[in-house]
Design an enzyme around this catalytic site. Structure first.
Site, PDB file in Angstrom:
ATOM      1  N   CYS A   2       0.856  -1.173   0.000  1.00 43.83           N
ATOM      2  CA  CYS A   2       0.000   0.000   0.000  1.00 43.83           C
ATOM      3  C   CYS A   2       0.892   1.222   0.000  1.00 43.83           C
ATOM      4  O   CYS A   2       2.055   1.168   0.370  1.00 43.83           O
ATOM      5  CB  CYS A   2      -0.869   0.018   1.252  1.00 43.83           C
ATOM      6  N   ARG A  26       1.610   1.404  -6.208  1.00 38.10           N
ATOM      7  CA  ARG A  26       1.769   0.480  -5.082  1.00 38.10           C
ATOM      8  C   ARG A  26       0.491  -0.280  -4.761  1.00 38.10           C
ATOM      9  O   ARG A  26       0.519  -1.252  -4.014  1.00 38.10           O
ATOM     10  CB  ARG A  26       2.211   1.252  -3.826  1.00 38.10           C
ATOM     11  N   TRP A  73      -3.497  -2.004  -1.496  1.00 42.55           N
ATOM     12  CA  TRP A  73      -3.362  -3.315  -2.152  1.00 42.55           C
ATOM     13  C   TRP A  73      -3.798  -4.310  -1.086  1.00 42.55           C
ATOM     14  O   TRP A  73      -3.107  -4.501  -0.088  1.00 42.55           O
ATOM     15  CB  TRP A  73      -1.912  -3.540  -2.577  1.00 42.55           C
ATOM     16  N   ASN A  97       0.815   0.734   6.051  1.00 43.18           N
ATOM     17  CA  ASN A  97       1.350  -0.163   5.028  1.00 43.18           C
ATOM     18  C   ASN A  97       2.095  -1.280   5.752  1.00 43.18           C
ATOM     19  O   ASN A  97       2.925  -0.997   6.611  1.00 43.18           O
ATOM     20  CB  ASN A  97       2.313   0.598   4.101  1.00 43.18           C
ATOM     21  N   GLY A  98       1.792  -2.525   5.407  1.00 43.23           N
ATOM     22  CA  GLY A  98       2.468  -3.644   6.062  1.00 43.23           C
ATOM     23  C   GLY A  98       1.442  -4.640   6.556  1.00 43.23           C
ATOM     24  O   GLY A  98       0.290  -4.639   6.111  1.00 43.23           O
ATOM     25  N   GLU A 470      10.770 -15.138 -18.417  1.00 39.84           N
ATOM     26  CA  GLU A 470      10.422 -13.723 -18.283  1.00 39.84           C
ATOM     27  C   GLU A 470       9.291 -13.364 -19.255  1.00 39.84           C
ATOM     28  O   GLU A 470       8.366 -12.643 -18.901  1.00 39.84           O
ATOM     29  CB  GLU A 470      11.683 -12.868 -18.511  1.00 39.84           C
ATOM     30  N   LYS A 474       5.718 -11.932 -18.143  1.00 41.57           N
ATOM     31  CA  LYS A 474       5.183 -10.656 -18.655  1.00 41.57           C
ATOM     32  C   LYS A 474       3.801 -10.857 -19.244  1.00 41.57           C
ATOM     33  O   LYS A 474       2.884 -10.088 -18.979  1.00 41.57           O
ATOM     34  CB  LYS A 474       6.085 -10.075 -19.754  1.00 41.57           C
ATOM     35  N   GLU A 477       1.075 -11.675 -16.538  1.00 44.21           N
ATOM     36  CA  GLU A 477       0.733 -10.653 -15.546  1.00 44.21           C
ATOM     37  C   GLU A 477      -0.049  -9.483 -16.123  1.00 44.21           C
ATOM     38  O   GLU A 477      -0.814  -8.850 -15.402  1.00 44.21           O
ATOM     39  CB  GLU A 477       1.957 -10.182 -14.745  1.00 44.21           C
ATOM     40  N   HIS A 493       9.773 -34.351 -21.494  1.00 44.41           N
ATOM     41  CA  HIS A 493       9.662 -34.986 -20.172  1.00 44.41           C
ATOM     42  C   HIS A 493       8.328 -34.685 -19.497  1.00 44.41           C
ATOM     43  O   HIS A 493       8.204 -34.845 -18.288  1.00 44.41           O
ATOM     44  CB  HIS A 493      10.826 -34.544 -19.278  1.00 44.41           C
ATOM     45  N   LYS A 593       3.435  -2.650  -7.623  1.00 45.76           N
ATOM     46  CA  LYS A 593       4.823  -2.526  -8.058  1.00 45.76           C
ATOM     47  C   LYS A 593       5.816  -2.943  -6.989  1.00 45.76           C
ATOM     48  O   LYS A 593       6.822  -3.568  -7.268  1.00 45.76           O
ATOM     49  CB  LYS A 593       5.064  -1.069  -8.468  1.00 45.76           C
TER      50      LYS A 593
HETATM   51  C1  F6R Z   1       7.274  -8.650 -12.883  1.00 42.87           C
HETATM   52  C2  F6R Z   1       7.662  -7.886 -11.724  1.00 42.87           C
HETATM   53  C3  F6R Z   1       7.870  -8.609 -10.431  1.00 42.87           C
HETATM   54  C4  F6R Z   1       9.110  -8.038  -9.710  1.00 42.87           C
HETATM   55  C5  F6R Z   1       9.252  -8.673  -8.316  1.00 42.87           C
HETATM   56  C6  F6R Z   1      10.495  -8.200  -7.612  1.00 42.87           C
HETATM   57  O1  F6R Z   1       7.102  -7.830 -13.989  1.00 42.87           O
HETATM   58  O2  F6R Z   1       7.802  -6.704 -11.781  1.00 42.87           O
HETATM   59  O3  F6R Z   1       7.986  -9.982 -10.631  1.00 42.87           O
HETATM   60  O4  F6R Z   1      10.237  -8.292 -10.494  1.00 42.87           O
HETATM   61  O5  F6R Z   1       8.132  -8.362  -7.558  1.00 42.87           O
HETATM   62  O6  F6R Z   1      10.486  -6.829  -7.440  1.00 42.87           O
HETATM   63  P1  F6R Z   1      11.808  -6.039  -7.083  1.00 42.87           P
HETATM   64  O7  F6R Z   1      12.749  -6.184  -8.229  1.00 42.87           O
HETATM   65  O8  F6R Z   1      11.370  -4.623  -6.874  1.00 42.87           O
HETATM   66  O9  F6R Z   1      12.368  -6.661  -5.838  1.00 42.87           O
END
Ligand code: F6R
Length: 598
Positions: A2, A26, A73, A97-98, A470, A474, A477, A493, A593
């Site tokens: 949050c 966030r 969040w 937040n937390g 990756e 992407k 998500e 396998h 994020k």
């Molecule tokens: C995917 C993404 C997440 C972050 C993960 C780690 O697009 O953004 O998987 O990579 O939450 O976040 P950081 O790098 O901020 O520790």
């Protein structure tokens, strides 16, 4: 996760609302504010995006000197107005937040004292506890201190109390918090980026320091040694947060990568990496989450191949729970864009407790992970706002590449000529990335075709397996298409059982030492009638009859930088697929994020 913000200023609601806009990355399940106005706390909340709150606020005239705000969040309790913050009890309003781990126990205790709760959140116990202690005639500071002494878990909180003194309080334990003294007011937030232009100097409080903000001053309340607040310059500029001409932050951040690689390829930061003595290290362990973990996976391959260093990688949320063997001669590297990821931070603290050397690789240089590690390197990606990480991934890789060159030089595993070839390869990155991005419309066509399916299997080989992972991450998500990734050789396998006309397979296949092996894997897929999409070398197209929108040609490029170039079409594919399906690219559902909860 949050976002919290607070301001004591002439019209405090303005910096709070502006800040909430910058904090929305966030969390965007709901938002709210509490404003101290005419000796009364007014709390206004709304479910959904911040625009809903702004709409509600536009219906009334609000003014006051003390304001707190929150963008949520959801952890405890679904997204709803009732569960949105601030939470109020009597004359006390709180943003949090937390996670308060012992909230059920505290709720039970408060209920016995006659308190009633309206939300399903863990946070609501905080204003109730403060209110309880105020009713026992404790001072505001004592009531907050006594409350937080009972909280277990991580938190950063802002507390607004309706009293004649008009103070705002902030305190944290394990979660990010920043304080700023401006010319026009005093501010607190969970992120320096949330602060506006009136926040040139900032202070990062230590755990359990109670900070009091009012129109006159910012003071540290609970420090017996009269420690003064030492401000530092705020390096996060809120101006950098603009989409420019782009339709989304993610699109802007994908296209920014060319300039970032230009800057990183000419910058003279290798001296920084020479501060590590790679000859005194017997092992490197790289720990991260999500996209940052995939960067770690590629770094492992580089360090082992070019510098002959044993590298282990681990997912941060698993690391400290699996009793890892940590030696003092080991370098532990923590990779995090935000520098605030709770799992990565906890893993760092664990490694420190075992006396390992710790190095942070972060984008936010004043973040908790950077501050707590023995030393830290910045990846220089600039603010990344799109929830799906793009440019931070390539910058993490670029810094790992440079560190690998330094390690190779020190350990003399490959000769100087090979090192200089690797360094020259790195210089080609901006040109090659640009070449791929110039043909972005081809990826739009591929996205159109791919979005007809509900599942996709991504395949790669060698370090490009991490690029396949990756790419799958992407895509899922932001477009919500189910995607999984495998090392192509693993197909037979198990996953091959999934293949039929409805299970497309996307293969990353640039020209390298594994191309022939990959071609055999592609044949296996074709023999099962699964639709094939290839991002790769022209020669692949020769062998397989693909239509234009099923093939994206990668430029010829040296093997050492193929991961960095191949990820660009993956990012574009996810972006265009999400757009094609009408999804919110920058704010995908359920995600935030900065993941500051375990
Ligand atoms: C995917 C993404 C997440 C972050 C993960 C780690 O697009 O953004 O998987 O990579 O939450 O976040 P950081 O790098 O901020 O520790």
């Amino acid at each position: 996760m949050c976002g919290i913000i607070g301001a004591v200023a002439e019209t405090a609601i303005k910096p709070v609302l502006d800040g909430l806009g910058r904090l929305e990355y966030r969390g965007y399940d709901s938002s709210g504010i509490s404003l101290l106005s005419n000796n009364e706390i007014q709390t206004i909340k709304a479910q959904g995006k911040l625009t809903n709150l702004k709409q509600r606020l536009s219906e009334q005239v609000l003014d006051g000197e003390c304001c707190i705000g929150h963008t949520r969040w959801a952890t405890h309790g679904r997204a709803s107005v009732t569960n949105a913050h601030p939470h109020q009890c009597g004359q006390v309003s709180v943003v949090h937040n937390g996670i308060i781990e012992n909230y059920l126990q505290l709720k039970h205790q408060l209920a016995q004292w006659g308190h009633h709760f309206s939300s399903a959140t863990d946070s609501e116990v905080i204003p109730h506890l403060i209110n309880h202690y105020l009713s026992q005639h404790l001072s505001e500071e004592e009531a907050i201190a006594k409350t937080v002494a009972q909280l277990k878990g991580s938190y950063a909180i802002g507390v607004l109390i309706n009293s004649t003194s008009k103070n705002l309080y902030a305190i944290k334990q394990g979660s990010p918090l920043v304080i700023s003294q401006g010319n026009e007011g005093a501010y607190m937030a969970s992120d320096a980026m949330a602060l506006g232009s009136d926040s040139g100097k900032i202070y990062y409080p230590n755990d359990n320091e109670l900070i009091k903000l009012n129109t006159h001053d910012i003071t540290l309340c609970n420090d017996s040694s009269n420690k003064r607040i030492h401000y530092i310059k705020n390096k996060q500029s809120s101006d950098a947060i603009s989409k420019g001409q782009h339709s989304s932050y993610m699109e802007k951040e994908i296209f920014e990568q060319v300039d970032l690689m230009k800057r990183l390829s000419v910058s003279n930061d290798t001296d920084e990496y020479s501060s590590i003595n790679f000859n005194q290290i017997n092992k490197i362990t790289i720990i991260a989450c999500g996209t940052s973990y995939y960067a770690a996976s590629i770094a492992k391959s580089w360090f082992e191949k070019y510098a002959n260093i044993l590298v282990e990688i681990d997912i941060a949320s698993e690391y400290r729970y699996r009793s890892p063997i940590v030696s003092e001669k080991e370098l532990t590297i923590f990779v995090s864009q935000s520098g605030e990821t709770a799992d990565t931070l906890a893993a760092l603290r664990y490694a420190k407790s075992k006396k390992a050397q710790t190095l942070a690789l972060v984008n936010v240089i004043n973040s908790s992970i950077a501050r707590e590690a023995d030393f830290s390197f910045e990846i220089y990606a600039g603010p990344e706002i799109g929830v799906a990480s793009t440019k931070a991934f390539s910058c993490q890789l670029a810094i790992f590449y440079k560190m690998t060159l330094e390690a190779a030089k020190q350990r003399e595993f490959i000769d100087a000529n090979e090192i200089s070839v690797l360094a020259k390869n790195f210089m080609q990155l901006p040109y090659l990335m640009e070449k791929v991005l110039q043909r972005c419309l081809e990826m739009k066509d591929m996205a159109k075709k791919l979005t007809k399916f509900s599942n996709v299997l991504f395949l790669g080989r060698g370090e490009l397996t991490a690029i396949a992972q990756e790419g799958a991450l992407k895509l899922k998500e932001i477009s919500y298409i189910h995607a999984e990734a495998y090392a192509a050789g693993e197909l037979k396998h198990g996953p091959i059982a999934l293949l039929d006309e409805q299970m497309p397979v996307l293969v990353i296949a640039p020209k390298n030492g594994l191309t022939d092996k990959l071609l055999s894997n592609i044949q296996e897929v074709q023999a099962r009638n699964a639709p094939i999409f290839i991002i790769g070398d022209r020669s692949n197209k020769q062998y397989i009859n693909l239509q234009e929108d099923e093939f994206f040609e990668l430029p010829e490029m040296p093997e050492s930088i193929q991961a960095l170039i191949s990820v660009i079409p993956m990012q574009l594919l996810a972006l265009y697929s999400a757009q094609q399906l009408g999804k919110n690219v920058d704010q995908p559902r359920n995600l935030a994020k900065s993941v500051t909860v375990e």
